[in-house]
Design a protein around this motif. Structure first.
Motif, PDB file in Angstrom:
ATOM      1  N   ILE A  60      41.460  36.969  34.048  1.00 57.12           N
ATOM      2  CA  ILE A  60      42.018  37.363  34.770  1.00 57.12           C
ATOM      3  C   ILE A  60      43.429  38.425  34.653  1.00 57.12           C
ATOM      4  N   GLU A  61      43.910  37.276  33.546  1.00 57.67           N
ATOM      5  CA  GLU A  61      45.263  39.085  33.097  1.00 57.67           C
ATOM      6  C   GLU A  61      45.042  40.075  32.499  1.00 57.67           C
ATOM      7  N   SER A  62      43.011  40.303  32.166  1.00 51.83           N
ATOM      8  CA  SER A  62      43.549  41.863  31.811  1.00 51.83           C
ATOM      9  C   SER A  62      43.073  42.818  32.737  1.00 51.83           C
ATOM     10  N   MET A  63      42.334  42.100  34.122  1.00 49.62           N
ATOM     11  CA  MET A  63      42.279  42.693  34.694  1.00 49.62           C
ATOM     12  C   MET A  63      43.270  43.292  36.211  1.00 49.62           C
ATOM     13  N   ALA A  64      44.193  42.852  35.405  1.00 49.62           N
ATOM     14  CA  ALA A  64      45.520  43.499  36.177  1.00 49.62           C
ATOM     15  C   ALA A  64      46.027  44.342  35.635  1.00 49.62           C
ATOM     16  N   ASP A  65      45.703  45.292  34.491  1.00 53.32           N
ATOM     17  CA  ASP A  65      45.242  46.502  33.840  1.00 53.32           C
ATOM     18  C   ASP A  65      44.330  47.892  34.364  1.00 53.32           C
ATOM     19  N   ARG A  66      43.970  46.512  35.774  1.00 54.42           N
ATOM     20  CA  ARG A  66      42.522  47.591  36.043  1.00 54.42           C
ATOM     21  C   ARG A  66      43.161  48.429  37.445  1.00 54.42           C
ATOM     22  N   GLU A  67      42.792  49.104  38.147  1.00 55.60           N
ATOM     23  CA  GLU A  67      43.141  49.682  39.078  1.00 55.60           C
ATOM     24  C   GLU A  67      41.498  49.593  40.730  1.00 55.60           C
ATOM     25  N   PHE A  68      40.536  49.364  40.038  1.00 55.69           N
ATOM     26  CA  PHE A  68      39.774  48.842  41.196  1.00 55.69           C
ATOM     27  C   PHE A  68      38.663  48.676  40.836  1.00 55.69           C
ATOM     28  N   THR A  69      37.964  47.333  41.089  1.00 54.21           N
ATOM     29  CA  THR A  69      37.235  46.759  40.672  1.00 54.21           C
ATOM     30  C   THR A  69      35.904  46.928  41.627  1.00 54.21           C
ATOM     31  N   VAL A  70      34.507  47.038  41.410  1.00 53.20           N
ATOM     32  CA  VAL A  70      33.372  47.071  42.387  1.00 53.20           C
ATOM     33  C   VAL A  70      32.405  46.551  41.790  1.00 53.20           C
ATOM     34  N   GLY A  71      31.082  45.847  42.596  1.00 52.32           N
ATOM     35  CA  GLY A  71      29.836  45.613  41.229  1.00 52.32           C
ATOM     36  C   GLY A  71      29.033  44.287  42.485  1.00 52.32           C
ATOM     37  N   HIS A  72      28.919  43.863  41.957  1.00 54.71           N
ATOM     38  CA  HIS A  72      27.445  42.546  42.588  1.00 54.71           C
ATOM     39  C   HIS A  72      28.220  41.127  42.106  1.00 54.71           C
ATOM     40  N   ARG A  73      29.270  41.347  40.780  1.00 55.21           N
ATOM     41  CA  ARG A  73      29.407  40.304  40.470  1.00 55.21           C
ATOM     42  C   ARG A  73      30.595  39.193  40.818  1.00 55.21           C
ATOM     43  N   ILE A  74      30.385  38.255  42.329  1.00 53.84           N
ATOM     44  CA  ILE A  74      31.164  37.873  42.569  1.00 53.84           C
ATOM     45  C   ILE A  74      32.078  37.308  42.202  1.00 53.84           C
ATOM     46  N   HIS A  75      31.966  36.221  41.288  1.00 51.46           N
ATOM     47  CA  HIS A  75      33.594  35.917  39.903  1.00 51.46           C
ATOM     48  C   HIS A  75      33.949  36.960  39.379  1.00 51.46           C
ATOM     49  N   GLY A  76      33.240  37.817  39.029  1.00 54.51           N
ATOM     50  CA  GLY A  76      33.881  38.999  38.132  1.00 54.51           C
ATOM     51  C   GLY A  76      34.552  39.941  39.430  1.00 54.51           C
ATOM     52  N   ASN A  77      34.937  40.335  40.554  1.00 51.98           N
ATOM     53  CA  ASN A  77      35.765  40.853  41.385  1.00 51.98           C
ATOM     54  C   ASN A  77      36.451  39.683  41.678  1.00 51.98           C
ATOM     55  N   ILE A  78      36.597  38.569  41.906  1.00 58.86           N
ATOM     56  CA  ILE A  78      37.153  37.094  42.068  1.00 58.86           C
ATOM     57  C   ILE A  78      38.237  37.683  40.969  1.00 58.86           C
ATOM     58  N   ALA A  79      38.066  38.121  39.559  1.00 59.34           N
ATOM     59  CA  ALA A  79      38.605  37.713  39.137  1.00 59.34           C
ATOM     60  C   ALA A  79      39.854  38.950  39.022  1.00 59.34           C
ATOM     61  N   SER A  80      39.218  39.716  39.548  1.00 57.13           N
ATOM     62  CA  SER A  80      40.481  41.135  39.813  1.00 57.13           C
ATOM     63  C   SER A  80      40.814  40.701  40.806  1.00 57.13           C
TER      64      SER A  80
END
Length: 422
Positions: free
Chosen positions: A247-267
């Motif tokens: 989750i902490e690493s996702m704060a460095d991303r700017e936008f998330t897209v994809g099939h994974r519900i928990h991958g997107n929730i982490a974002s």
């Protein structure tokens, strides 16, 4: 040689909702013991003796592929004499909401419901579709609570409102599922438009491939499932083995897209906007309940760039509805006699404080070209394991062919003798 284990079942998304469930019920003065199904089955007598309250977070459990595990879990619950609380169980339905019904699944669900309701006042489900399915089976003691994962930060949920530039410097995060179709060229187009894009793998067989194992069998050729894929070759892929670090690493991303519900929730938990490509009922059910921006996979096109998907995303209802959904989840736990820490801000709950004290090892973040010594050792070991398995499979095929040739030759000889005897 045995397969390595990462403690998250087959999908690292399990780490997110397991951590969320633990964070929710971990309060001062209460001893929380985390385990798994195998441990639970072997600990029933002890749990009864210690008068524990058993809390079980579940995903899409009412489906044919989960029947053995559901049966084992039900057997364990039937032996328990202590309270049992189920968090966020779901059914497996078609994308349009039609249940994948069968007498076998219905019977297993009914038995499970009877066992759980004999140990508590209700059951917590993911969404309205699952509630309707259970109602059709004759059960009304159902509370729609979503998935605990969205409450990992308690009352704190803020989505960054600054639009990304969506240029060559934009850090896009991508997550995919191998059996879900991907528009031809879409993955390549994302990486071409956004060279700093990163693929977040979630399945254990993805990790296996990342560490030199066999390629992942996927529906679409663009899926990053091989060490020959450019996402692996260019070290633009990652597998997380620790929910807080993820989750902490996702704060460095700017936008998330994809099939994974928990991958997107982490974002979303990190504050980074995300858009889900929903491909089945379990992802759609959660997106609808939490009002997460999403597009159905049947409507996903090659021209749906990250920028266009972001433009179609509105996070207002997701954020504004969070307090009400949090209160509903808290009320569910209270009805079950469980104290909780849901009202505590991120960083202040006992779980948060305990996590902050843990020294995180570099090896819990896995990249294809990592130079961390333990990951390099694991890569060598896994490549050797994969090679040995490949040799063993080839030898088995050769023996099978040899046996078939011998069988055919024997048959020909018998037929030849028969002709001569005439």
């Amino acid at each position: 040689m045995k397969r390595f284990r990462v403690g998250c079942g087959k999908n690292s998304g399990n780490l997110i909702f397991a951590a969320s469930a633990q964070r929710s019920v971990m309060v001062d003065g209460v001893d929380v013991e985390a385990n798994n199904l195998n441990t639970l089955m072997g600990s029933v007598d002890r749990l009864n003796e210690e008068e524990r309250h058993v809390v079980i977070p579940l995903a899409n459990a009412f489906r044919r592929g989960y029947l053995p595990q559901l049966g084992d879990l039900t057997s364990a619950i039937e032996r328990l004499t202590v309270p049992v609380t189920i968090l966020g169980v779901g059914g497996q339905f078609q994308l349009d909401g039609t249940p994948e019904r069968s007498d076998e699944v219905d019977a297993a669900a009914q038995r499970f419901m009877r066992a759980v309701l004999s140990r508590g006042p209700s059951i917590g489900v993911r969404g309205e579709r699952t509630a309707a399915y259970l109602s059709d089976l004759g059960f009304s003691e159902v509370d729609v609570i979503g998935c605990p994962s969205m409450f990992l930060r308690g009352p704190d949920l803020r989505i960054r409102d600054t639009a990304p530039a969506f240029d060559a410097h934009t850090k896009v995060s991508l997550n995919l599922t191998p059996h879900v179709p991907i528009p031809g060229g879409w993955v390549e187009d994302v990486f071409s438009r956004h060279p700093r894009a990163e693929y977040v793998a979630q399945q254990v067989n993805d990790l296996d491939a990342m560490l030199g194992g066999p390629s992942v069998k996927a529906t679409s050729p663009g899926y990053p499932g091989s060490i020959r894929h450019h996402a692996f070759l260019e070290n633009k892929a990652v597998f997380h083995c620790h929910a807080p670090t993820w989750i902490e690493s996702m704060a460095d991303r700017e936008f998330t897209v994809g099939h994974r519900i928990h991958g997107n929730i982490a974002s979303l938990l990190s504050g980074t906007p995300a858009h889900v490509i929903v491909h089945d009922s379990r992802t759609r059910e959660l997106c609808e309940y939490f009002e997460i921006p999403h597009t159905q996979v049947t409507q996903h096109r090659r021209e749906d760039t990250p920028e266009r998907l972001f433009e179609r995303s509105d996070y207002t209802r997701l954020v504004q509805g969070h307090p009400e959904r949090l209160a509903r989840f808290a009320g569910f736990l209270e009805k079950h006699g469980l104290r909780h820490s849901l009202d505590l801000p991120a960083g202040e709950a006992p779980f948060d404080l305990a996590v902050a004290q843990v020294e995180v090892r570099p090896g819990i973040v896995v990249r294809p070209r990592s130079t961390e010594p333990e990951l390099m050792d694991l890569r060598v070991w896994n490549a050797a394991r994969s090679a040995h398995q490949g040799i063993a499979k080839a030898e088995a095929r050769a023996k099978k062919l040899e046996a078939r040739v011998a069988e055919l030759e024997s048959g020909n000889q018998r037929r030849g003798l028969f002709r001569r005897s005439r």
